[in-house]
Design an enzyme around this catalytic site. Sequence first.
Site, PDB file in Angstrom:
ATOM      1  N   SER A 101       0.762  -1.189   0.192  1.00  0.00           N
ATOM      2  CA  SER A 101       0.197   0.082  -0.035  1.00  0.00           C
ATOM      3  C   SER A 101       0.927   1.312  -0.054  1.00  0.00           C
ATOM      4  CB  SER A 101      -0.905   0.115   1.192  1.00  0.00           C
ATOM      5  OG  SER A 101      -2.040   0.746   1.200  1.00  0.00           O
ATOM      6  N   ASP A 148      -9.082  -5.588  -5.204  1.00  0.00           N
ATOM      7  CA  ASP A 148      -8.473  -4.296  -4.601  1.00  0.00           C
ATOM      8  C   ASP A 148      -8.843  -3.097  -5.424  1.00  0.00           C
ATOM      9  OD1 ASP A 148      -7.107  -2.567  -3.254  1.00  0.00           O
ATOM     10  OD2 ASP A 148      -5.271  -3.254  -3.821  1.00  0.00           O
ATOM     11  N   HIS A 167      -7.540  -5.619  -0.840  1.00  0.00           N
ATOM     12  CA  HIS A 167      -6.401  -4.973  -0.254  1.00  0.00           C
ATOM     13  C   HIS A 167      -5.644  -5.704   0.969  1.00  0.00           C
ATOM     14  CE1 HIS A 167      -3.901  -1.479  -0.823  1.00  0.00           C
ATOM     15  NE2 HIS A 167      -4.032  -1.076   0.511  1.00  0.00           N
TER      16      HIS A 167
END
Length: 312
Positions: A159, A255, A287
């Site tokens: 991320s 995601d 995610h």
Amino acid sequence: MDSVIAFDRSPMFRVYKSGRIERLLGETTVPPSLTPQNGVVSKDIIHSPEKNLSLRIYLPEKVTVKKLPILIYFHGGGFIIETAFSPPYHTFLTSAVAAANCLAISVNYRRAPEFPVPIPYEDSWDSLKWVLTHITGTGPETWINKHGDFGKVFLAGDSAGGNISHHLTMRAKKEKLCDSLISGIILIHPYFWSKTPIDEFEVRDVGKTKGVEGSWRVASPNSKQGVDDPWLNVVGSDPSGLGCGRVLVMVAGDDLFVRQGWCYAEKLKKSGWEGEVEVMETKNEGHVFHLKNPNSDNARQVVKKLEEFINK
């Protein structure tokens, strides 16, 4: 005013009109352990007391005279939540080190909104440079001096940490930070975004899009371009100056950022950059699923792919 919510990103965090942030996730920490966990030991180092910058270092329990690849890891959390010491990251790095037989350094950078962008990048850059003080074997940390192979340095993160890994690798080449030092980068569900869909396949949920835009305002309140800021709109920038030879992008099919990851890889291939890039997509997962369900088969595949990339 302190009780009036300005931005609610539950279950992750809330920001109040007073400026106070209430972090609802990622504040739990787990200590390091010199008692082996899954065959791995760990310890914490404060490398910049004036900024309170720290690292967690992981080492296989059974080490030999052979030097080990170095994995420098940056945690996710939108630059706002999580730390290098959160249980999911400790579990993941322990598994990665056990699988890849590498030395890992997990970076703890200061977070927004108290320390807005670009401070997390600057902290991460300072941490990278600190690690590189060990190249000659005379740095302040014995584990790195003794066991780190500076011919095999990899930056990685999930991320926001994947975003950081990209930008540091760009900066490393631009500033000639030990030419050809970074062997490769591993971007897991990288946090890249743009004001308009990145391609015809990117499907945007209105609520989630507002969440990303609001979170970026919290992380980077002085950004005049919003989510088109080059820090975040990485795919809209020129990646040809990336300072490594290999890139692994991991994306998850469900995601929000899946198309950003794919388009990043495609743009890298077409940019004139002369390295190798590969993409691993995990279908029907969201995610950072590997942090939420570390014992799942798909999470194990993430660790396996990381190991294969490092030891290729």
